[in-house]
Design a protein around this motif. Structure first.
Motif, PDB file in Angstrom:
ATOM      1  N   ASN A   1       0.827  -1.197   0.000  1.00 27.15           N
ATOM      2  CA  ASN A   1       0.000   0.000   0.000  1.00 27.15           C
ATOM      3  C   ASN A   1       0.856   1.238   0.000  1.00 27.15           C
ATOM      4  OD1 ASN A   1      -2.234  -1.607   0.121  1.00 27.15           O
ATOM      5  ND2 ASN A   1      -2.351  -1.539   2.362  1.00 27.15           N
TER       6      ASN A   1
ATOM      7  N   LYS B   1       7.325   2.733   5.313  1.00 28.72           N
ATOM      8  CA  LYS B   1       7.067   1.479   4.635  1.00 28.72           C
ATOM      9  C   LYS B   1       8.402   0.784   4.440  1.00 28.72           C
ATOM     10  CE  LYS B   1       7.020   3.369  -0.104  1.00 28.72           C
ATOM     11  NZ  LYS B   1       6.247   3.444  -1.362  1.00 28.72           N
TER      12      LYS B   1
ATOM     13  N   GLU C   1       3.781  -1.493   6.146  1.00 26.28           N
ATOM     14  CA  GLU C   1       3.417  -0.072   6.127  1.00 26.28           C
ATOM     15  C   GLU C   1       2.921   0.313   7.507  1.00 26.28           C
ATOM     16  OE1 GLU C   1       0.406   3.132   3.964  1.00 26.28           O
ATOM     17  OE2 GLU C   1       0.500   1.059   3.269  1.00 26.28           O
TER      18      GLU C   1
ATOM     19  N   GLU D   1      -1.290   2.563  12.920  1.00 29.89           N
ATOM     20  CA  GLU D   1      -1.888   1.645  11.956  1.00 29.89           C
ATOM     21  C   GLU D   1      -0.778   0.827  11.296  1.00 29.89           C
ATOM     22  OE1 GLU D   1      -4.035   3.961   9.142  1.00 29.89           O
ATOM     23  OE2 GLU D   1      -5.689   4.414  10.516  1.00 29.89           O
TER      24      GLU D   1
ATOM     25  N   ASN E   1      -0.032  -2.307   8.531  1.00 27.91           N
ATOM     26  CA  ASN E   1      -0.469  -3.234   7.490  1.00 27.91           C
ATOM     27  C   ASN E   1       0.767  -3.975   6.984  1.00 27.91           C
ATOM     28  OD1 ASN E   1      -3.445  -2.336   6.822  1.00 27.91           O
ATOM     29  ND2 ASN E   1      -2.253  -0.451   7.004  1.00 27.91           N
ATOM     30  N   TYR E   2       0.673  -5.287   6.836  1.00 21.84           N
ATOM     31  CA  TYR E   2       1.823  -6.002   6.298  1.00 21.84           C
ATOM     32  C   TYR E   2       1.394  -7.205   5.474  1.00 21.84           C
ATOM     33  CZ  TYR E   2       1.419  -9.242  10.343  1.00 21.84           C
ATOM     34  OH  TYR E   2       0.980 -10.159  11.278  1.00 21.84           O
ATOM     35  N   LYS E   3       2.273  -7.551   4.542  1.00 23.74           N
ATOM     36  CA  LYS E   3       2.072  -8.714   3.681  1.00 23.74           C
ATOM     37  C   LYS E   3       3.190  -9.713   3.940  1.00 23.74           C
ATOM     38  CE  LYS E   3      -0.074  -6.152  -0.143  1.00 23.74           C
ATOM     39  NZ  LYS E   3       0.030  -5.807  -1.582  1.00 23.74           N
TER      40      LYS E   3
ATOM     41  N   THR F   1      -2.243 -11.132   4.079  1.00 27.41           N
ATOM     42  CA  THR F   1      -2.221  -9.691   4.333  1.00 27.41           C
ATOM     43  C   THR F   1      -2.927  -9.440   5.651  1.00 27.41           C
ATOM     44  OG1 THR F   1      -2.265  -9.143   1.970  1.00 27.41           O
ATOM     45  CG2 THR F   1      -2.936  -7.413   3.506  1.00 27.41           C
ATOM     46  N   ILE F   2      -2.273  -8.715   6.528  1.00 30.84           N
ATOM     47  CA  ILE F   2      -2.798  -8.512   7.881  1.00 30.84           C
ATOM     48  C   ILE F   2      -2.778  -7.020   8.200  1.00 30.84           C
ATOM     49  CG2 ILE F   2      -2.441  -9.018  10.344  1.00 30.84           C
ATOM     50  CD1 ILE F   2      -1.058 -11.634   9.366  1.00 30.84           C
ATOM     51  N   ALA F   3      -3.871  -6.533   8.791  1.00 26.14           N
ATOM     52  CA  ALA F   3      -3.991  -5.126   9.186  1.00 26.14           C
ATOM     53  C   ALA F   3      -4.355  -5.052  10.654  1.00 26.14           C
ATOM     54  CB  ALA F   3      -5.052  -4.427   8.342  1.00 26.14           C
ATOM     55  N   LYS F   4      -3.770  -4.089  11.339  1.00 28.79           N
ATOM     56  CA  LYS F   4      -4.021  -3.930  12.759  1.00 28.79           C
ATOM     57  C   LYS F   4      -3.902  -2.461  13.128  1.00 28.79           C
ATOM     58  CE  LYS F   4      -4.451  -5.439  17.092  1.00 28.79           C
ATOM     59  NZ  LYS F   4      -5.647  -6.129  17.590  1.00 28.79           N
TER      60      LYS F   4
END
Length: 316
Positions: free
Chosen positions: A2, A186, A268, A282, A284-286, A297-300
């Motif tokens: 992202n 990132k 990111e 925030e 986000n990682y792949k 893909t995980i978002a937290k």
């Protein structure tokens, strides 16, 4: 991966979005950064004048108004020097300031040059607003100042500069605002390191901790094991329990994926709220396998306070 905050998505614009972008660019081109900086400087002086027991701040604001030919503004500043009557008169100015700041934020998003021109004045205004004891103000003043704080937070999240570093096979890009504060990062992570923290790194951690609140530490945005000794650009005031629990588990997940799976991690991180001490983080990682295929893909979103949790998806 992202895009970092405020980067444009990689897609062809539709005619309507292209036209909208052109309108924004045109509007930014019409904004005089120096003139806008004077507006913002006056805001800071006016807000400081609410709590200044001497007429210095209001007098300085009045002089700026006279210099610019704003005789009405100069008159309000003069009236503001009168005890009791002054603050009521100043509401006439404060009511317009949120609109001016909204204009400043929009112009800054469209033009890094404008953002840099108004950055120092916005930083001083942020300091002035931050010093205001909102809980002790009458409702009329508090309601006039709170929208300013919101717009200042919006400006603090406008990226105008990127700083990159390559460490071994890891590549990191930090995005900074006009004040030079990191607002996000990132990274592509392919390996971990076991490197002692330099004295400079430790000093940067101490400085980051000093910007925070009780129980904060100097936390790394991208863990030291992935980007050793990168200094202040990779630090933020982070709640100590959050740092040593949830965020550490998150980094352990990345490290184990790299070392046990032979894969890589695309990360990111973005800050929410004032970058000096973000309210939320925030992430986000792949997870990419050794063949280069995306596995997950995980978002937290974490609050920057105690009690945060992270449940590892792998290697429990």
């Amino acid at each position: 991966m992202n895009a970092v905050v405020n980067n444009v998505a990689r897609q062809a614009p539709t005619p309507s979005s292209a036209a909208h972008g052109a309108d924004n660019a045109g509007a930014a081109a019409k904004v005089d950064g120096a003139d806008l900086a004077l507006d913002i400087t006056q805001m800071g002086l006016d807000i400081a004048g609410i709590f200044d027991p001497t007429p210095i701040s209001d007098g300085a604001s009045g002089l700026i108004s006279l210099f610019r030919g704003d005789f009405v503004g100069a008159g309000i500043s003069a009236l503001s020097m009168v005890p009791y009557v002054g603050d009521a008169a100043k509401l006439g100015k404060l009511g317009r300031y949120a609109e001016t700041l909204a204009k400043a934020v929009d112009a800054a998003k469209s033009s890094p040059e404008v953002a840099k021109a108004i950055g120092p004045a916005m930083e001083k205004l942020r300091d002035a607003v931050g010093a205001v004891p909102l809980d002790k103000l009458p409702d009329s003043l508090r309601n006039a100042i709170e929208p300013l704080k919101t717009k200042l937070d919006d400006f603090a999240r406008v990226g105008v500069n990127q700083v990159s570093s390559t460490v071994g096979r890891n590549h990191i890009i930090w995005t900074q605002n006009a004040a030079g504060e990191t607002i996000g990062a990132k990274a592509v992570l392919n390996e971990t390191f076991s490197v002692a923290r330099s004295s400079t790194e430790q000093a940067a951690q101490g400085a980051a901790r000093g910007r925070g609140v009780a129980d904060d530490v100097g936390g790394h945005i991208i863990g030291h094991r992935f980007a050793p000794n990168q200094g202040a650009k990779n630090m933020f005031p982070q709640n100590g329990q959050f740092n040593n629990s949830a965020y550490r588990k998150l980094e352990n997940e990345w490290g184990d994926w790299i070392n046990k799976k032979g894969g890589s991690v695309e990360v990111e991180v973005n800050f929410v709220g004032n970058p000096s001490r973000p309210d939320k983080v925030e992430v986000n990682y792949k997870l990419i396998d050794s063949a280069g295929a995306e596995v997950d893909t995980i978002a937290k979103i974490f609050d920057n306070k105690t009690g945060q949790t992270f449940n590892r998806q792998y290697f429990n």
